[in-house]
Design a protein around this motif. Sequence first.
Motif, PDB file in Angstrom:
ATOM      1  N   GLN A  61       1.625 -24.300  11.483  1.00 41.89           N
ATOM      2  CA  GLN A  61       0.526 -23.379  11.189  1.00 41.89           C
ATOM      3  C   GLN A  61       0.997 -21.954  11.380  1.00 41.89           C
ATOM      4  N   VAL A  62       0.564 -21.083  10.496  1.00 43.86           N
ATOM      5  CA  VAL A  62       0.936 -19.673  10.550  1.00 43.86           C
ATOM      6  C   VAL A  62      -0.296 -18.859  10.924  1.00 43.86           C
ATOM      7  N   GLN A  63      -0.116 -17.934  11.825  1.00 43.91           N
ATOM      8  CA  GLN A  63      -1.174 -16.990  12.168  1.00 43.91           C
ATOM      9  C   GLN A  63      -0.719 -15.583  11.860  1.00 43.91           C
ATOM     10  N   LEU A  64      -1.617 -14.794  11.312  1.00 47.23           N
ATOM     11  CA  LEU A  64      -1.335 -13.402  10.970  1.00 47.23           C
ATOM     12  C   LEU A  64      -2.250 -12.512  11.798  1.00 47.23           C
ATOM     13  N   VAL A  65      -1.670 -11.544  12.470  1.00 47.75           N
ATOM     14  CA  VAL A  65      -2.437 -10.639  13.310  1.00 47.75           C
ATOM     15  C   VAL A  65      -2.197  -9.214  12.843  1.00 47.75           C
ATOM     16  N   GLU A  66      -3.283  -8.583  12.374  1.00 52.60           N
ATOM     17  CA  GLU A  66      -3.190  -7.205  11.888  1.00 52.60           C
ATOM     18  C   GLU A  66      -3.536  -6.231  13.009  1.00 52.60           C
ATOM     19  N   SER A  67      -2.998  -5.035  12.897  1.00 53.51           N
ATOM     20  CA  SER A  67      -3.347  -3.961  13.816  1.00 53.51           C
ATOM     21  C   SER A  67      -3.124  -2.630  13.114  1.00 53.51           C
ATOM     22  N   GLY A  68      -3.716  -1.578  13.685  1.00 59.24           N
ATOM     23  CA  GLY A  68      -3.451  -0.238  13.186  1.00 59.24           C
ATOM     24  C   GLY A  68      -4.577   0.404  12.407  1.00 59.24           C
ATOM     25  N   GLY A  69      -5.654  -0.320  12.165  1.00 61.78           N
ATOM     26  CA  GLY A  69      -6.764   0.290  11.447  1.00 61.78           C
ATOM     27  C   GLY A  69      -7.485   1.312  12.306  1.00 61.78           C
ATOM     28  N   GLY A  70      -8.428   2.011  11.686  1.00 57.38           N
ATOM     29  CA  GLY A  70      -9.192   2.995  12.434  1.00 57.38           C
ATOM     30  C   GLY A  70      -9.883   3.979  11.528  1.00 57.38           C
ATOM     31  N   LEU A  71     -10.333   5.060  12.141  1.00 56.78           N
ATOM     32  CA  LEU A  71     -11.045   6.130  11.434  1.00 56.78           C
ATOM     33  C   LEU A  71     -10.121   7.326  11.300  1.00 56.78           C
ATOM     34  N   VAL A  72     -10.041   7.862  10.101  1.00 54.10           N
ATOM     35  CA  VAL A  72      -9.177   9.008   9.840  1.00 54.10           C
ATOM     36  C   VAL A  72      -9.853   9.908   8.816  1.00 54.10           C
ATOM     37  N   GLN A  73      -9.557  11.191   8.887  1.00 56.63           N
ATOM     38  CA  GLN A  73     -10.090  12.122   7.900  1.00 56.63           C
ATOM     39  C   GLN A  73      -9.311  12.039   6.596  1.00 56.63           C
ATOM     40  N   ALA A  74      -9.960  12.406   5.520  1.00 54.74           N
ATOM     41  CA  ALA A  74      -9.288  12.443   4.222  1.00 54.74           C
ATOM     42  C   ALA A  74      -8.038  13.313   4.306  1.00 54.74           C
ATOM     43  N   GLY A  75      -6.965  12.813   3.702  1.00 49.39           N
ATOM     44  CA  GLY A  75      -5.695  13.498   3.762  1.00 49.39           C
ATOM     45  C   GLY A  75      -4.809  13.038   4.901  1.00 49.39           C
ATOM     46  N   GLY A  76      -5.378  12.273   5.804  1.00 50.66           N
ATOM     47  CA  GLY A  76      -4.631  11.793   6.957  1.00 50.66           C
ATOM     48  C   GLY A  76      -3.821  10.550   6.655  1.00 50.66           C
ATOM     49  N   SER A  77      -3.223   9.995   7.717  1.00 51.06           N
ATOM     50  CA  SER A  77      -2.330   8.841   7.589  1.00 51.06           C
ATOM     51  C   SER A  77      -2.678   7.781   8.615  1.00 51.06           C
ATOM     52  N   LEU A  78      -2.386   6.555   8.262  1.00 51.35           N
ATOM     53  CA  LEU A  78      -2.478   5.425   9.163  1.00 51.35           C
ATOM     54  C   LEU A  78      -1.333   4.471   8.846  1.00 51.35           C
ATOM     55  N   ARG A  79      -0.940   3.689   9.852  1.00 48.90           N
ATOM     56  CA  ARG A  79       0.073   2.658   9.647  1.00 48.90           C
ATOM     57  C   ARG A  79      -0.485   1.333  10.115  1.00 48.90           C
ATOM     58  N   LEU A  80      -0.545   0.382   9.207  1.00 49.79           N
ATOM     59  CA  LEU A  80      -0.993  -0.964   9.535  1.00 49.79           C
ATOM     60  C   LEU A  80       0.211  -1.862   9.788  1.00 49.79           C
ATOM     61  N   SER A  81       0.030  -2.807  10.696  1.00 55.05           N
ATOM     62  CA  SER A  81       1.052  -3.808  10.973  1.00 55.05           C
ATOM     63  C   SER A  81       0.441  -5.194  10.859  1.00 55.05           C
ATOM     64  N   CYS A  82       1.258  -6.149  10.455  1.00 51.54           N
ATOM     65  CA  CYS A  82       0.827  -7.545  10.396  1.00 51.54           C
ATOM     66  C   CYS A  82       1.979  -8.398  10.892  1.00 51.54           C
ATOM     67  N   ALA A  83       1.753  -9.060  12.015  1.00 50.67           N
ATOM     68  CA  ALA A  83       2.770  -9.921  12.602  1.00 50.67           C
ATOM     69  C   ALA A  83       2.422 -11.377  12.346  1.00 50.67           C
ATOM     70  N   ALA A  84       3.397 -12.114  11.849  1.00 54.51           N
ATOM     71  CA  ALA A  84       3.208 -13.538  11.570  1.00 54.51           C
ATOM     72  C   ALA A  84       3.850 -14.372  12.663  1.00 54.51           C
ATOM     73  N   SER A  85       3.097 -15.335  13.148  1.00 57.17           N
ATOM     74  CA  SER A  85       3.648 -16.297  14.108  1.00 57.17           C
ATOM     75  C   SER A  85       3.669 -17.666  13.447  1.00 57.17           C
TER      76      SER A  85
END
Length: 120
Positions: A1-25
């Motif tokens: 079985q594979v599990q995927l765990v995302e992280s890195g979301g949030g609230l940001v103003q227009a023009g800003g940046s975010l980095r999402l991660s997804c780790a698979a086990s």
Amino acid sequence: QVQLVESGGGLVQAGGSLRLSCAASGSIGSNNVMGWYRQAPGKQRDLVARIHIGGSTNYADSVKGRFTISRDNAKNTIYLQMNSLRPEDTAVYYCKAEIYSPAWPMSVYWGQGTQVTVSS
């Protein structure tokens, strides 16, 4: 079985940046494609970007030039660097893994999703 765990979301103003991660086990094999999809309220879930284990990528036209998908195969992790964010990028972002094997049909796994909200 594979599990995927995302992280890195949030609230940001227009023009800003975010980095999402997804780790698979678990075992994701030696032939797989991982990617990011997003779903805004009342809309269907759409492809954002996907990356093959070998490094080839695909992007939705709406994010080309702003988002970059990458992966660290040693860590079974993919990333989505999102720059120049727009309010229309607001959605729940889901990680997806497609695992291919000659021995059985393609397996598909989804993460739980992470909210990205871009304020104007």
